[in-house]
Enzyme design. Structure first.
Site, PDB file in Angstrom:
ATOM      1  N   ILE A  64       0.857  -1.188   0.000  1.00 55.68           N
ATOM      2  CA  ILE A  64       0.000   0.000   0.000  1.00 55.68           C
ATOM      3  C   ILE A  64       0.896   1.242   0.000  1.00 55.68           C
ATOM      4  CG2 ILE A  64      -1.954   1.191   1.073  1.00 55.68           C
ATOM      5  CD1 ILE A  64      -2.576  -1.402   2.598  1.00 55.68           C
ATOM      6  N   PRO A  65       1.509   1.551  -1.155  1.00 53.69           N
ATOM      7  CA  PRO A  65       2.300   2.779  -1.229  1.00 53.69           C
ATOM      8  C   PRO A  65       1.362   3.967  -1.004  1.00 53.69           C
ATOM      9  CG  PRO A  65       2.533   1.449  -3.233  1.00 53.69           C
ATOM     10  CD  PRO A  65       1.471   0.839  -2.409  1.00 53.69           C
ATOM     11  N   HIS A  66       1.788   4.903  -0.177  1.00 58.10           N
ATOM     12  CA  HIS A  66       0.917   6.030   0.145  1.00 58.10           C
ATOM     13  C   HIS A  66       1.744   7.276   0.414  1.00 58.10           C
ATOM     14  CE1 HIS A  66       1.999   3.950   3.858  1.00 58.10           C
ATOM     15  NE2 HIS A  66       1.950   5.135   4.443  1.00 58.10           N
ATOM     16  N   ALA A  67       1.093   8.420   0.257  1.00 52.70           N
ATOM     17  CA  ALA A  67       1.767   9.696   0.505  1.00 52.70           C
ATOM     18  C   ALA A  67       0.727  10.794   0.664  1.00 52.70           C
ATOM     19  CB  ALA A  67       2.701  10.036  -0.663  1.00 52.70           C
ATOM     20  N   LEU A 102      -2.383   4.910  -2.381  1.00 48.52           N
ATOM     21  CA  LEU A 102      -3.290   5.820  -1.686  1.00 48.52           C
ATOM     22  C   LEU A 102      -2.626   7.188  -1.590  1.00 48.52           C
ATOM     23  CD1 LEU A 102      -5.944   6.229  -0.139  1.00 48.52           C
ATOM     24  CD2 LEU A 102      -4.730   5.548   1.933  1.00 48.52           C
TER      25      LEU A 102
END
Length: 146
Positions: A64-67, A102
């Site tokens: 779940i790469p997110h920033a 996300l």
């Protein structure tokens, strides 16, 4: 908050072919940028920088790469099922084949706090992962998660 609040049917990708995490994140950032009307340079560096802090691979083939980004004004999700798993430095050492990007506004609002938790909860049950992995097209993939 539901997954359908974050993810539209247009933001689902299937059979993505890539050789490594960096290239995958750049490709997904480009797709997100196109959906959000932004430049890829407004997204990719944030995802790559977050990944440098520690892998967003949560285990069992899921990442779940997110920033948080200054140019994003509402929570945004992008779901990708890879053609073949890739090394992602996941917590359990397994290669990743399901990726949910996300992106959140830089300034957190009450409703956005739980977005990452909601995605993680949705991607935790083995039966949900089985449905995602069995999906043969983007419509089935979206239906498996939304």
């Amino acid at each position: 908050m539901k997954i359908s609040d974050l993810l539209s049917p247009n933001d689902v990708m299937i059979d993505i072919r890539t050789s490594n995490k960096r290239l995958l994140l750049q490709e997904l950032a480009a797709r997100a940028a196109a959906s959000l009307g932004l430049n890829v340079d407004q997204i990719a560096p944030y995802l790559l920088k977050r990944e440098e802090l520690g892998s967003t691979g949560i285990g069992r083939g899921v990442a779940i790469p997110h920033a948080r980004l200054p140019d994003v004004h509402r929570p945004y999700g992008l779901l990708a099922k890879l053609k073949a798993p890739i090394e992602f430095d996941a917590i359990d050492g397994q290669a990743v084949d399901i990726v949910f990007v996300l992106l959140l506004p830089a300034v957190a609002e009450n409703g956005q706090i739980g977005a990452l938790a909601q995605v993680a909860r949705t991607l935790r049950p083995e039966e949900n992962l089985a449905r995602l992995r069995a999906a043969r097209n983007t419509s089935e993939l979206y239906s498996a998660i939304a």
